[in-house]
Write an enzyme that holds these catalytic residues in place. Structure first.
Site, PDB file in Angstrom:
ATOM      1  N   TYR A  53       0.847  -1.195   0.000  1.00 12.92           N
ATOM      2  CA  TYR A  53       0.000   0.000   0.000  1.00 12.92           C
ATOM      3  C   TYR A  53       0.881   1.243   0.000  1.00 12.92           C
ATOM      4  O   TYR A  53       1.233   1.814   1.034  1.00 12.92           O
ATOM      5  CB  TYR A  53      -0.973   0.001   1.186  1.00 12.92           C
ATOM      6  N   HIS A 128      -0.530 -12.398   0.372  1.00 11.02           N
ATOM      7  CA  HIS A 128      -1.437 -11.450  -0.280  1.00 11.02           C
ATOM      8  C   HIS A 128      -2.153 -12.012  -1.514  1.00 11.02           C
ATOM      9  O   HIS A 128      -3.359 -11.877  -1.666  1.00 11.02           O
ATOM     10  CB  HIS A 128      -0.642 -10.195  -0.678  1.00 11.02           C
ATOM     11  N   SER A 208     -12.648  -4.596   0.262  1.00 11.89           N
ATOM     12  CA  SER A 208     -13.564  -3.702  -0.469  1.00 11.89           C
ATOM     13  C   SER A 208     -15.016  -4.022  -0.109  1.00 11.89           C
ATOM     14  O   SER A 208     -15.851  -4.224  -0.996  1.00 11.89           O
ATOM     15  CB  SER A 208     -13.342  -3.786  -1.983  1.00 11.89           C
ATOM     16  N   PRO A 209     -15.355  -4.044   1.181  1.00 11.50           N
ATOM     17  CA  PRO A 209     -16.710  -4.427   1.607  1.00 11.50           C
ATOM     18  C   PRO A 209     -17.788  -3.444   1.148  1.00 11.50           C
ATOM     19  O   PRO A 209     -18.964  -3.799   1.099  1.00 11.50           O
ATOM     20  CB  PRO A 209     -16.618  -4.471   3.137  1.00 11.50           C
ATOM     21  N   LEU A 210     -17.353  -2.213   0.797  1.00  8.12           N
ATOM     22  CA  LEU A 210     -18.330  -1.204   0.347  1.00  8.12           C
ATOM     23  C   LEU A 210     -18.297  -1.056  -1.174  1.00  8.12           C
ATOM     24  O   LEU A 210     -18.882  -0.136  -1.719  1.00  8.12           O
ATOM     25  CB  LEU A 210     -18.024   0.146   1.024  1.00  8.12           C
ATOM     26  N   GLY A 211     -17.579  -1.963  -1.819  1.00  8.96           N
ATOM     27  CA  GLY A 211     -17.512  -1.926  -3.285  1.00  8.96           C
ATOM     28  C   GLY A 211     -16.229  -1.322  -3.820  1.00  8.96           C
ATOM     29  O   GLY A 211     -16.051  -1.218  -5.028  1.00  8.96           O
ATOM     30  N   GLY A 212     -15.345  -0.887  -2.904  1.00 11.74           N
ATOM     31  CA  GLY A 212     -14.062  -0.332  -3.329  1.00 11.74           C
ATOM     32  C   GLY A 212     -14.020   1.175  -3.229  1.00 11.74           C
ATOM     33  O   GLY A 212     -15.069   1.834  -3.146  1.00 11.74           O
TER      34      GLY A 212
HETATM   35  N1  LIG Z   1      -6.355  -8.447   0.040  1.00 12.31           N
HETATM   36  C1  LIG Z   1      -6.516  -7.688  -1.018  1.00 12.31           C
HETATM   37  O1  LIG Z   1      -6.137  -8.051  -2.147  1.00 12.31           O
HETATM   38  C2  LIG Z   1      -7.163  -6.364  -0.854  1.00 12.31           C
HETATM   39  C3  LIG Z   1      -7.599  -5.640  -1.982  1.00 12.31           C
HETATM   40  C4  LIG Z   1      -8.229  -4.411  -1.760  1.00 12.31           C
HETATM   41  C5  LIG Z   1      -8.409  -3.941  -0.466  1.00 12.31           C
HETATM   42  N2  LIG Z   1      -7.945  -4.659   0.607  1.00 12.31           N
HETATM   43  C6  LIG Z   1      -8.138  -4.197   2.010  1.00 12.31           C
HETATM   44  O2  LIG Z   1      -9.514  -3.996   2.223  1.00 12.31           O
HETATM   45  C7  LIG Z   1      -9.724  -2.664   2.696  1.00 12.31           C
HETATM   46  C8  LIG Z   1     -11.067  -2.155   2.263  1.00 12.31           C
HETATM   47  O3  LIG Z   1     -11.162  -2.122   0.866  1.00 12.31           O
HETATM   48  P1  LIG Z   1     -11.128  -0.729   0.030  1.00 12.31           P
HETATM   49  O4  LIG Z   1     -10.496   0.313   0.860  1.00 12.31           O
HETATM   50  O5  LIG Z   1     -10.541  -1.093  -1.271  1.00 12.31           O
HETATM   51  O6  LIG Z   1     -12.648  -0.451  -0.278  1.00 12.31           O
HETATM   52  P2  LIG Z   1     -13.962  -0.150   0.605  1.00 12.31           P
HETATM   53  O7  LIG Z   1     -13.689  -0.433   2.029  1.00 12.31           O
HETATM   54  O8  LIG Z   1     -15.057  -0.873  -0.054  1.00 12.31           O
HETATM   55  O9  LIG Z   1     -14.168   1.382   0.351  1.00 12.31           O
HETATM   56  C9  LIG Z   1     -13.280   2.328   0.869  1.00 12.31           C
HETATM   57  C10 LIG Z   1     -13.881   3.713   0.782  1.00 12.31           C
HETATM   58  O10 LIG Z   1     -15.114   3.711   1.454  1.00 12.31           O
HETATM   59  C11 LIG Z   1     -15.327   4.971   2.021  1.00 12.31           C
HETATM   60  N3  LIG Z   1     -16.072   4.748   3.278  1.00 12.31           N
HETATM   61  C12 LIG Z   1     -15.678   3.990   4.320  1.00 12.31           C
HETATM   62  N4  LIG Z   1     -16.613   3.979   5.284  1.00 12.31           N
HETATM   63  C13 LIG Z   1     -17.617   4.771   4.841  1.00 12.31           C
HETATM   64  C14 LIG Z   1     -18.840   5.198   5.409  1.00 12.31           C
HETATM   65  N5  LIG Z   1     -19.220   4.757   6.611  1.00 12.31           N
HETATM   66  N6  LIG Z   1     -19.630   6.039   4.683  1.00 12.31           N
HETATM   67  C15 LIG Z   1     -19.228   6.471   3.445  1.00 12.31           C
HETATM   68  N7  LIG Z   1     -18.063   6.101   2.862  1.00 12.31           N
HETATM   69  C16 LIG Z   1     -17.274   5.263   3.551  1.00 12.31           C
HETATM   70  C17 LIG Z   1     -13.972   5.561   2.304  1.00 12.31           C
HETATM   71  O11 LIG Z   1     -14.030   6.942   1.994  1.00 12.31           O
HETATM   72  P3  LIG Z   1     -12.963   8.012   2.554  1.00 12.31           P
HETATM   73  O12 LIG Z   1     -11.673   7.652   1.866  1.00 12.31           O
HETATM   74  O13 LIG Z   1     -13.542   9.295   2.079  1.00 12.31           O
HETATM   75  O14 LIG Z   1     -12.850   7.849   4.017  1.00 12.31           O
HETATM   76  C18 LIG Z   1     -13.026   4.743   1.455  1.00 12.31           C
HETATM   77  O15 LIG Z   1     -12.331   5.493   0.477  1.00 12.31           O
HETATM   78  C19 LIG Z   1      -8.537  -1.891   2.116  1.00 12.31           C
HETATM   79  O16 LIG Z   1      -8.357  -0.657   2.734  1.00 12.31           O
HETATM   80  C20 LIG Z   1      -7.443  -2.880   2.321  1.00 12.31           C
HETATM   81  O17 LIG Z   1      -7.008  -2.861   3.668  1.00 12.31           O
HETATM   82  C21 LIG Z   1      -7.344  -5.862   0.413  1.00 12.31           C
END
Ligand SMILES: NC(=O)c1ccc[n+]([C@@H]2O[C@H](COP(=O)([O-])OP(=O)(O)OC[C@H]3O[C@@H](n4cnc5c(N)ncnc54)[C@H](OP(=O)(O)O)[C@@H]3O)[C@@H](O)[C@H]2O)c1
Length: 287
Positions: A53, A128, A208-212
């Site tokens: 990251y 990973h 990406s629980p919120l769709g990314g």
């Molecule tokens: N293992 C893997 O290959 C892999 C791949 C992808 C991700 N990940 C991990 O999974 C985590 C989560 O995935 P992600 O970050 O890709 O996507 P996500 O959690 O689906 O979405 C992240 C975005 O959601 C917004 N958000 C969070 N909480 C919210 C809320 N309560 N209301 C409105 N918006 C909200 C944030 O906005 P703001 O930025 O404005 O706060 C953030 O930019 C990553 O951070 C990483 O640690 C792992």
């Protein structure tokens, strides 16, 4: 905050994903530190990161260092915080993502993560992503060696299919504690892995629980049942989504990414949102 289990450790039912703080579109350092502190204030005790990251080639571990800094500067007790990092995925600095699952590489990467996090042993280390050039058992064998050497306290895998979960469990001698796969209303394809994790009693961390990062803010408009339940409850559709994920299985621990204190706090509150059977039926109909 409601607690869930990873291996022999109790963590908050909602974790924090660090990726948005360190890749494209990242905020300044201070806002990221504030977001991590807001999550800790809300009772979050699981922070997910990875050495990959970062943006530029010369800043591997950007997010790990940010988390170490935020934990060190936090006023409260952080002894119960589990930092989960990963190795085997790389960013050469041109915007692309590559993989390296060679055992020697993984061992070196874990050693570097350990130093950046400033710990004696990494709390949870996750392989990973599969390297098609290296047999899966060899990559996971490196994670087993790290466990045996006391460099990591717990072992997990990410982006794995059911056969790989079983293979990892075998290579690790039954010590696999978690699987981290993509899973959200927009991406339901990891259901077999979620079900297998439930059967094996290991944690499932939906990424990406919120769709990314790009799609999270539009969750309510892309998936209207989440918007409707949110409006009826007076909460955000993102909070409804995380509560829905928690309701899928007691082994699910979502790790929503945040780069703002407001979103970190809002997501953490999902652990207290108990959805009714009628609401869950409405949300489950998306599949
Ligand atoms: N293992 C893997 O290959 C892999 C791949 C992808 C991700 N990940 C991990 O999974 C985590 C989560 O995935 P992600 O970050 O890709 O996507 P996500 O959690 O689906 O979405 C992240 C975005 O959601 C917004 N958000 C969070 N909480 C919210 C809320 N309560 N209301 C409105 N918006 C909200 C944030 O906005 P703001 O930025 O404005 O706060 C953030 O930019 C990553 O951070 C990483 O640690 C792992």
């Amino acid at each position: 905050m409601q607690q869930r289990t990873i291996g022999n450790v109790q963590v908050s039912a909602i974790g924090l994903g660090g990726m948005p703080m360190s890749i494209e579109g990242r905020p300044d350092r201070q806002r990221s530190i504030s977001a991590i502190h807001a999550a800790l204030d809300s009772g979050v005790t699981l922070i997910d990161t990875a050495d990959a990251y970062h943006l530029h080639a010369d800043e591997v571990g950007h997010n790990e260092m940010l988390i170490a800094e935020a934990l060190a500067s936090y006023g409260g007790d952080t002894s119960g915080v589990l930092v989960a990092t990963k190795g085997g995925h790389l960013r050469p600095g041109d915007g692309s993502w590559t993989v390296n699952g060679h055992p020697d590489y993984l061992k070196g990467a874990a050693e570097a993560s350990l130093k950046r996090l400033g710990v004696e042993a990494i709390g949870l280390y996750q392989f990973h992503r599969t390297d098609p050039k290296v047999p899966y058992a060899e990559s996971v064998g490196a994670i087993r060696d790290l466990l045996d050497a006391g460099k990591i306290r717990m072992a997990g895998i990410s982006n794995a299919n059911p056969a790989q979960i079983r293979e990892a469990q075998d290579v690790l001698g039954g010590r696999l504690v978690s699987v981290q796969n993509q899973y959200s209303p927009a991406f339901l394809s990891s259901r077999p892995e979620l079900d297998l994790a439930t059967e094996l009693g290991i944690a499932f961390l939906p990424w990406s629980p919120l769709g990314g990062i790009r799609r999270a803010s539009g969750l309510g408009s892309s998936h209207t049942p989440f918007q409707e339940v949110a409006e009826a409850r007076g909460v955000s559709p993102q909070q409804v989504c995380l509560a829905w994920l928690l309701a899928t299985s007691p082994i699910v621990i979502p790790i929503p990414g945040s780069s703002r204190p407001e979103t970190a706090k809002d997501s953490a509150a999902a652990a207290d949102l108990v959805l009714t059977d009628d609401e869950l039926a409405k949300l489950n109909a998306i599949g």
